[in-house]
Design a protein around this motif. Structure first.
Motif, PDB file in Angstrom:
ATOM      1  N   TYR A 169       0.826  -1.211   0.000  1.00 42.89           N
ATOM      2  CA  TYR A 169       0.000   0.000   0.000  1.00 42.89           C
ATOM      3  C   TYR A 169       0.859   1.260   0.000  1.00 42.89           C
ATOM      4  O   TYR A 169       0.467   2.291   0.516  1.00 42.89           O
ATOM      5  CB  TYR A 169      -0.977  -0.003   1.183  1.00 42.89           C
ATOM      6  CG  TYR A 169      -0.343  -0.112   2.550  1.00 42.89           C
ATOM      7  CD1 TYR A 169       0.137   1.014   3.216  1.00 42.89           C
ATOM      8  CD2 TYR A 169      -0.236  -1.344   3.175  1.00 42.89           C
ATOM      9  CE1 TYR A 169       0.717   0.908   4.457  1.00 42.89           C
ATOM     10  CE2 TYR A 169       0.348  -1.458   4.428  1.00 42.89           C
ATOM     11  CZ  TYR A 169       0.810  -0.335   5.066  1.00 42.89           C
ATOM     12  OH  TYR A 169       1.389  -0.439   6.306  1.00 42.89           O
ATOM     13  N   ASP A 170       2.019   1.191  -0.614  1.00 41.77           N
ATOM     14  CA  ASP A 170       2.954   2.315  -0.723  1.00 41.77           C
ATOM     15  C   ASP A 170       3.444   2.825   0.628  1.00 41.77           C
ATOM     16  O   ASP A 170       3.804   3.988   0.769  1.00 41.77           O
ATOM     17  CB  ASP A 170       2.356   3.473  -1.531  1.00 41.77           C
ATOM     18  CG  ASP A 170       2.277   3.162  -3.007  1.00 41.77           C
ATOM     19  OD1 ASP A 170       2.996   2.250  -3.451  1.00 41.77           O
ATOM     20  OD2 ASP A 170       1.501   3.823  -3.718  1.00 41.77           O
ATOM     21  N   GLY A 171       3.472   1.949   1.631  1.00 42.30           N
ATOM     22  CA  GLY A 171       3.977   2.328   2.944  1.00 42.30           C
ATOM     23  C   GLY A 171       5.488   2.176   3.050  1.00 42.30           C
ATOM     24  O   GLY A 171       6.095   2.666   3.989  1.00 42.30           O
ATOM     25  N   ALA A 172       6.093   1.483   2.084  1.00 36.90           N
ATOM     26  CA  ALA A 172       7.540   1.292   2.057  1.00 36.90           C
ATOM     27  C   ALA A 172       7.955   0.968   0.631  1.00 36.90           C
ATOM     28  O   ALA A 172       7.158   0.477  -0.171  1.00 36.90           O
ATOM     29  CB  ALA A 172       7.951   0.157   2.995  1.00 36.90           C
ATOM     30  N   ALA A 173       9.191   1.246   0.341  1.00 37.04           N
ATOM     31  CA  ALA A 173       9.722   0.906  -0.983  1.00 37.04           C
ATOM     32  C   ALA A 173       9.893  -0.613  -1.089  1.00 37.04           C
ATOM     33  O   ALA A 173      10.081  -1.303  -0.095  1.00 37.04           O
ATOM     34  CB  ALA A 173      11.063   1.602  -1.189  1.00 37.04           C
ATOM     35  N   ILE A 174       9.803  -1.117  -2.314  1.00 37.14           N
ATOM     36  CA  ILE A 174      10.015  -2.539  -2.574  1.00 37.14           C
ATOM     37  C   ILE A 174      11.517  -2.768  -2.660  1.00 37.14           C
ATOM     38  O   ILE A 174      12.211  -2.106  -3.434  1.00 37.14           O
ATOM     39  CB  ILE A 174       9.349  -2.967  -3.891  1.00 37.14           C
ATOM     40  CG1 ILE A 174       7.847  -2.706  -3.835  1.00 37.14           C
ATOM     41  CG2 ILE A 174       9.644  -4.423  -4.198  1.00 37.14           C
ATOM     42  CD1 ILE A 174       7.154  -2.834  -5.188  1.00 37.14           C
ATOM     43  N   ALA A 175      12.021  -3.706  -1.879  1.00 42.24           N
ATOM     44  CA  ALA A 175      13.465  -3.956  -1.833  1.00 42.24           C
ATOM     45  C   ALA A 175      13.763  -5.421  -2.129  1.00 42.24           C
ATOM     46  O   ALA A 175      12.904  -6.291  -1.968  1.00 42.24           O
ATOM     47  CB  ALA A 175      14.008  -3.589  -0.462  1.00 42.24           C
ATOM     48  N   ASP A 176      14.986  -5.663  -2.567  1.00 43.21           N
ATOM     49  CA  ASP A 176      15.476  -7.033  -2.720  1.00 43.21           C
ATOM     50  C   ASP A 176      16.993  -7.033  -2.659  1.00 43.21           C
ATOM     51  O   ASP A 176      17.632  -5.989  -2.758  1.00 43.21           O
ATOM     52  CB  ASP A 176      14.968  -7.698  -4.007  1.00 43.21           C
ATOM     53  CG  ASP A 176      15.502  -7.066  -5.280  1.00 43.21           C
ATOM     54  OD1 ASP A 176      16.441  -6.257  -5.222  1.00 43.21           O
ATOM     55  OD2 ASP A 176      14.987  -7.384  -6.355  1.00 43.21           O
ATOM     56  N   LEU A 177      17.531  -8.212  -2.445  1.00 40.64           N
ATOM     57  CA  LEU A 177      18.982  -8.391  -2.384  1.00 40.64           C
ATOM     58  C   LEU A 177      19.345  -9.510  -3.346  1.00 40.64           C
ATOM     59  O   LEU A 177      18.741 -10.580  -3.313  1.00 40.64           O
ATOM     60  CB  LEU A 177      19.435  -8.754  -0.960  1.00 40.64           C
ATOM     61  CG  LEU A 177      20.925  -9.035  -0.761  1.00 40.64           C
ATOM     62  CD1 LEU A 177      21.762  -7.789  -1.029  1.00 40.64           C
ATOM     63  CD2 LEU A 177      21.186  -9.548   0.650  1.00 40.64           C
ATOM     64  N   LYS A 178      20.304  -9.228  -4.213  1.00 37.94           N
ATOM     65  CA  LYS A 178      20.795 -10.225  -5.158  1.00 37.94           C
ATOM     66  C   LYS A 178      22.279 -10.425  -4.902  1.00 37.94           C
ATOM     67  O   LYS A 178      22.993  -9.470  -4.647  1.00 37.94           O
ATOM     68  CB  LYS A 178      20.601  -9.754  -6.601  1.00 37.94           C
ATOM     69  CG  LYS A 178      19.159  -9.526  -6.974  1.00 37.94           C
ATOM     70  CD  LYS A 178      19.030  -8.933  -8.357  1.00 37.94           C
ATOM     71  CE  LYS A 178      17.578  -8.620  -8.626  1.00 37.94           C
ATOM     72  NZ  LYS A 178      17.396  -7.853  -9.848  1.00 37.94           N
ATOM     73  N   VAL A 179      22.712 -11.675  -4.988  1.00 35.21           N
ATOM     74  CA  VAL A 179      24.122 -11.995  -4.797  1.00 35.21           C
ATOM     75  C   VAL A 179      24.562 -12.898  -5.936  1.00 35.21           C
ATOM     76  O   VAL A 179      23.904 -13.888  -6.244  1.00 35.21           O
ATOM     77  CB  VAL A 179      24.368 -12.700  -3.444  1.00 35.21           C
ATOM     78  CG1 VAL A 179      25.826 -13.112  -3.305  1.00 35.21           C
ATOM     79  CG2 VAL A 179      23.957 -11.806  -2.284  1.00 35.21           C
TER      80      VAL A 179
END
Length: 146
Positions: free
Chosen positions: A100-110
Motif C-alpha cells: 500500500y505504498d507504505g515502504a519501498a520494494i526492496a530485494d537483495l541479489k548476490v
C-alpha cells in the motif's frame, strides 16, 4: 613437541580460514535495490567498492563509487559469512507495507561462485530477519556517503 606442532597448526588453519572468507566476499557481487514511485536506490558492492545510485530520472539521478572502509568491509565479511544464500528464495518478509505504498520494494541479489541468489521482495527498512544485519549494513553505507 606435539603441543607446539598443534598450536602452530591451529594458528595456520585459523588464518587460512579467515582469508578464505575474505576471498569469498571478494569474489561475490552484492546488489541491493529499493524502489517506489518517487524513490530509487541501488547499491552494488564488489571487492571493497560500492557503487551507489539514487534517483531514476535524469534530473534526480546520481551515482557515486566509494571505497568501503576496512572496518565496514570486515563487518560485511562477517555478515556475509553467516548468510545462507541457498535460503534466499524462501525468506519470509516481516511486513507488507510495500503493498500500500507504505515502504519501498526492496530485494537483495548476490552473484557468488557462478550462481545467482535473489531474495523475495521485502519492505525497505524491514528486511527478513535472516539477512537483516547484512541489509542494514549495506544501507548504512549509503547514509555515510551523502
Amino acid at each position: 613437541m606435539k603441543a607446539i606442532g598443534m598450536i602452530l597448526l591451529t594458528i595456520f588453519l585459523g588464518k587460512s580460514c579467515s582469508n578464505e572468507a575474505q576471498n569469498d566476499i571478494n569474489n561475490a557481487v552484492l546488489q541491493y535495490s529499493a524502489m517506489t514511485r518517487g524513490f530509487h536506490l541501488k547499491v552494488i558492492i564488489t571487492n571493497q567498492m560500492a557503487t551507489i545510485s539514487k534517483g531514476r530520472t535524469p534530473e534526480t539521478m546520481s551515482q557515486k563509487q566509494v571505497k568501503i572502509s576496512d572496518s565496514d568491509w570486515n563487518d560485511l565479511i562477517a555478515l556475509f559469512e553467516k548468510t545462507n544464500l541457498e535460503a534466499f528464495p524462501t525468506l519470509k518478509d516481516p511486513t507488507q507495507k510495500r503493498h500500500y505504498d507504505g515502504a519501498a520494494i526492496a530485494d537483495l541479489k548476490v552473484r557468488y561462485q557462478e550462481k545467482n541468489f535473489e531474495t523475495v521482495n521485502f519492505d525497505h527498512g524491514f528486511p527478513p530477519a535472516e539477512i537483516e544485519g547484512l541489509v542494514n549494513k549495506i544501507v548504512a553505507l549509503t547514509d555515510d556517503k551523502e
